[in-house]
Design a protein around this motif. Structure first.
Motif, PDB file in Angstrom:
ATOM      1  N   GLN A 172       0.804  -1.223   0.000  1.00 40.18           N
ATOM      2  CA  GLN A 172       0.000   0.000   0.000  1.00 40.18           C
ATOM      3  C   GLN A 172       0.839   1.277   0.000  1.00 40.18           C
ATOM      4  O   GLN A 172       0.522   2.227  -0.738  1.00 40.18           O
ATOM      5  CB  GLN A 172      -0.982  -0.003   1.169  1.00 40.18           C
ATOM      6  N   PRO A 173       1.926   1.381   0.796  1.00 39.57           N
ATOM      7  CA  PRO A 173       2.748   2.607   0.729  1.00 39.57           C
ATOM      8  C   PRO A 173       3.362   2.830  -0.652  1.00 39.57           C
ATOM      9  O   PRO A 173       3.510   3.975  -1.096  1.00 39.57           O
ATOM     10  CB  PRO A 173       3.836   2.363   1.784  1.00 39.57           C
ATOM     11  N   VAL A 174       3.709   1.742  -1.340  1.00 37.73           N
ATOM     12  CA  VAL A 174       4.280   1.860  -2.679  1.00 37.73           C
ATOM     13  C   VAL A 174       3.215   2.356  -3.655  1.00 37.73           C
ATOM     14  O   VAL A 174       3.467   3.247  -4.477  1.00 37.73           O
ATOM     15  CB  VAL A 174       4.849   0.509  -3.158  1.00 37.73           C
ATOM     16  N   ILE A 175       2.030   1.804  -3.556  1.00 39.07           N
ATOM     17  CA  ILE A 175       0.924   2.200  -4.439  1.00 39.07           C
ATOM     18  C   ILE A 175       0.597   3.674  -4.238  1.00 39.07           C
ATOM     19  O   ILE A 175       0.392   4.426  -5.204  1.00 39.07           O
ATOM     20  CB  ILE A 175      -0.318   1.335  -4.180  1.00 39.07           C
ATOM     21  N   GLN A 176       0.558   4.106  -2.986  1.00 40.40           N
ATOM     22  CA  GLN A 176       0.275   5.507  -2.695  1.00 40.40           C
ATOM     23  C   GLN A 176       1.371   6.408  -3.250  1.00 40.40           C
ATOM     24  O   GLN A 176       1.092   7.481  -3.816  1.00 40.40           O
ATOM     25  CB  GLN A 176       0.139   5.718  -1.189  1.00 40.40           C
ATOM     26  N   PHE A 177       2.626   5.993  -3.100  1.00 41.13           N
ATOM     27  CA  PHE A 177       3.751   6.771  -3.630  1.00 41.13           C
ATOM     28  C   PHE A 177       3.640   6.910  -5.148  1.00 41.13           C
ATOM     29  O   PHE A 177       3.869   7.991  -5.702  1.00 41.13           O
ATOM     30  CB  PHE A 177       5.071   6.095  -3.245  1.00 41.13           C
ATOM     31  N   ILE A 178       3.300   5.826  -5.819  1.00 37.95           N
ATOM     32  CA  ILE A 178       3.149   5.855  -7.284  1.00 37.95           C
ATOM     33  C   ILE A 178       2.044   6.829  -7.682  1.00 37.95           C
ATOM     34  O   ILE A 178       2.218   7.643  -8.601  1.00 37.95           O
ATOM     35  CB  ILE A 178       2.859   4.443  -7.826  1.00 37.95           C
ATOM     36  N   GLU A 179       0.913   6.776  -7.010  1.00 37.11           N
ATOM     37  CA  GLU A 179      -0.210   7.656  -7.335  1.00 37.11           C
ATOM     38  C   GLU A 179       0.152   9.126  -7.169  1.00 37.11           C
ATOM     39  O   GLU A 179      -0.273   9.980  -7.944  1.00 37.11           O
ATOM     40  CB  GLU A 179      -1.411   7.313  -6.451  1.00 37.11           C
ATOM     41  N   GLU A 180       0.962   9.417  -6.151  1.00 37.61           N
ATOM     42  CA  GLU A 180       1.312  10.807  -5.847  1.00 37.61           C
ATOM     43  C   GLU A 180       2.473  11.324  -6.687  1.00 37.61           C
ATOM     44  O   GLU A 180       2.663  12.548  -6.778  1.00 37.61           O
ATOM     45  CB  GLU A 180       1.655  10.933  -4.362  1.00 37.61           C
ATOM     46  N   ASN A 181       3.255  10.418  -7.297  1.00 30.61           N
ATOM     47  CA  ASN A 181       4.478  10.856  -7.975  1.00 30.61           C
ATOM     48  C   ASN A 181       4.597  10.393  -9.420  1.00 30.61           C
ATOM     49  O   ASN A 181       5.664  10.549 -10.020  1.00 30.61           O
ATOM     50  CB  ASN A 181       5.703  10.341  -7.198  1.00 30.61           C
ATOM     51  N   CYS A 182       3.511   9.870  -9.991  1.00 30.28           N
ATOM     52  CA  CYS A 182       3.640   9.330 -11.345  1.00 30.28           C
ATOM     53  C   CYS A 182       3.832  10.422 -12.391  1.00 30.28           C
ATOM     54  O   CYS A 182       4.089  10.130 -13.558  1.00 30.28           O
ATOM     55  CB  CYS A 182       2.449   8.449 -11.698  1.00 30.28           C
ATOM     56  N   HIS A 183       3.735  11.697 -11.997  1.00 30.99           N
ATOM     57  CA  HIS A 183       3.965  12.802 -12.928  1.00 30.99           C
ATOM     58  C   HIS A 183       5.455  13.023 -13.196  1.00 30.99           C
ATOM     59  O   HIS A 183       5.816  13.803 -14.074  1.00 30.99           O
ATOM     60  CB  HIS A 183       3.375  14.093 -12.361  1.00 30.99           C
ATOM     61  N   ARG A 184       6.325  12.350 -12.442  1.00 30.29           N
ATOM     62  CA  ARG A 184       7.764  12.541 -12.596  1.00 30.29           C
ATOM     63  C   ARG A 184       8.450  11.191 -12.758  1.00 30.29           C
ATOM     64  O   ARG A 184       7.843  10.138 -12.583  1.00 30.29           O
ATOM     65  CB  ARG A 184       8.342  13.267 -11.380  1.00 30.29           C
ATOM     66  N   ALA A 185       9.739  11.248 -13.082  1.00 31.18           N
ATOM     67  CA  ALA A 185      10.517  10.016 -13.213  1.00 31.18           C
ATOM     68  C   ALA A 185      10.640   9.328 -11.860  1.00 31.18           C
ATOM     69  O   ALA A 185      10.804   9.991 -10.822  1.00 31.18           O
ATOM     70  CB  ALA A 185      11.897  10.321 -13.779  1.00 31.18           C
ATOM     71  N   MET A 186      10.534   8.016 -11.854  1.00 31.96           N
ATOM     72  CA  MET A 186      10.684   7.225 -10.630  1.00 31.96           C
ATOM     73  C   MET A 186      11.642   6.080 -10.892  1.00 31.96           C
ATOM     74  O   MET A 186      11.705   5.560 -12.015  1.00 31.96           O
ATOM     75  CB  MET A 186       9.326   6.653 -10.195  1.00 31.96           C
TER      76      MET A 186
END
Length: 275
Positions: A172-186
């Motif tokens: 869940q923390p990874v999924i939340q991080f992806i949702e909040e930061n998918c506008h940039r390179a990860m």
């Protein structure tokens, strides 16, 4: 005994991805032996008493709240060990079945525990009631209900597995991080750092939980965001959308979009999202 239902399967019904062939409820299920198997797939949901299933050279107990899945044309037998042995049953078929059961990890016939058996029983009662109506396009109506039933069954079986439930919660923390930061390179390192595991272990978690690698999940989230932008602001250029959802080039955005959605972003927008 509740009168079983055997809706007529028309030629057009048999072309549906899923279709119902029979459904019912035995208040005291009798011993059943099928050396040649049964022509359709089956799910039997135990509600009280204890039974026993023999299939694939293995014998398993069936307790209240559990159910068992039977592949088509596979020899099997089941019998009550206590009386009454109450069982809801449903038989179905269709071209979608192999892939759906494979996704659920239910490719083999056998006994499965559920996280919420009452919801599965409710589905079966709803399908049974529909099957008795004789309304026009009954096959299609039952097919829609059957699809919802099977999707729910898949989720209840998967989430009841301790590893699946644990992995989903852990991610869940990874999924939340992806949702909040998918506008940039990860990077995969950033994602694995969210839960303090190695990139290799994160890949294992994603594959066992979502059947895809972490960066595949990231791209799917980016494509979903791009569709939202097309809907909310039809004036945006596709190259601007690509940048906003984290793709470094419009051509790569178009390539990923087509791979996931089956059409180009231009075609998708033309379906009704353009001004």
């Amino acid at each position: 005994m509740v009168q079983p239902s055997f809706p007529v399967v028309t030629e057009s019904d048999a072309q549906l991805p899923l279709y119902l062939t029979s459904i019912g409820h035995w208040e005291d299920q009798e011993r059943t032996v099928r050396p040649e198997g049964f022509p359709d797939y089956q799910w039997l949901q135990a509600i009280d008493g204890t039974g026993e299933l023999a299939v694939g050279g293995v014998t398993q107990l069936v307790k209240p709240g559990q159910g068992f899945f039977l592949n088509s044309n596979e020899p099997h037998a089941y019998r009550p060990l206590t009386h009454p042995w109450g069982v809801h049953w449903i038989a179905f078929n269709g071209s979608l079945m192999p892939s759906l059961m494979r996704q659920a990890g239910m490719e083999r016939s056998g006994v499965y525990s559920l996280s919420d058996p009452e919801s599965i029983i409710l589905h079966m009662k709803t399908i049974y009631a529909m099957s008795l109506t004789g309304r026009p396009f009954l096959g299609m109506e039952c097919s829609k209900l059957l699809y919802a039933f099977l999707l729910d069954l898949v989720s209840k079986v998967r989430m009841n597995a301790p590893s699946a439930a644990h992995n989903s919660l852990k991610l869940q923390p990874v999924i939340q991080f992806i949702e909040e930061n998918c506008h940039r390179a990860m990077t995969i390192g950033e994602l694995s750092g969210c839960i303090g595991v190695s990139p290799q272990y994160l890949c294992q978690l994603f594959k066992s939980t979502f059947k895809m690698r972490p960066m595949e999940y990231v791209n799917r989230e980016r494509i979903n965001k791009s569709k939202e932008l097309m809907f909310h602001d039809p004036s945006l250029k596709l190259q601007d959308i690509a940048v906003r959802v984290g793709f470094d080039s419009p051509s790569y955005f178009s390539s990923v979009f087509r791979k996931i959605e089956g059409v180009s972003p231009e075609h998708f927008r033309s379906f009704g999202y353009s001004p």
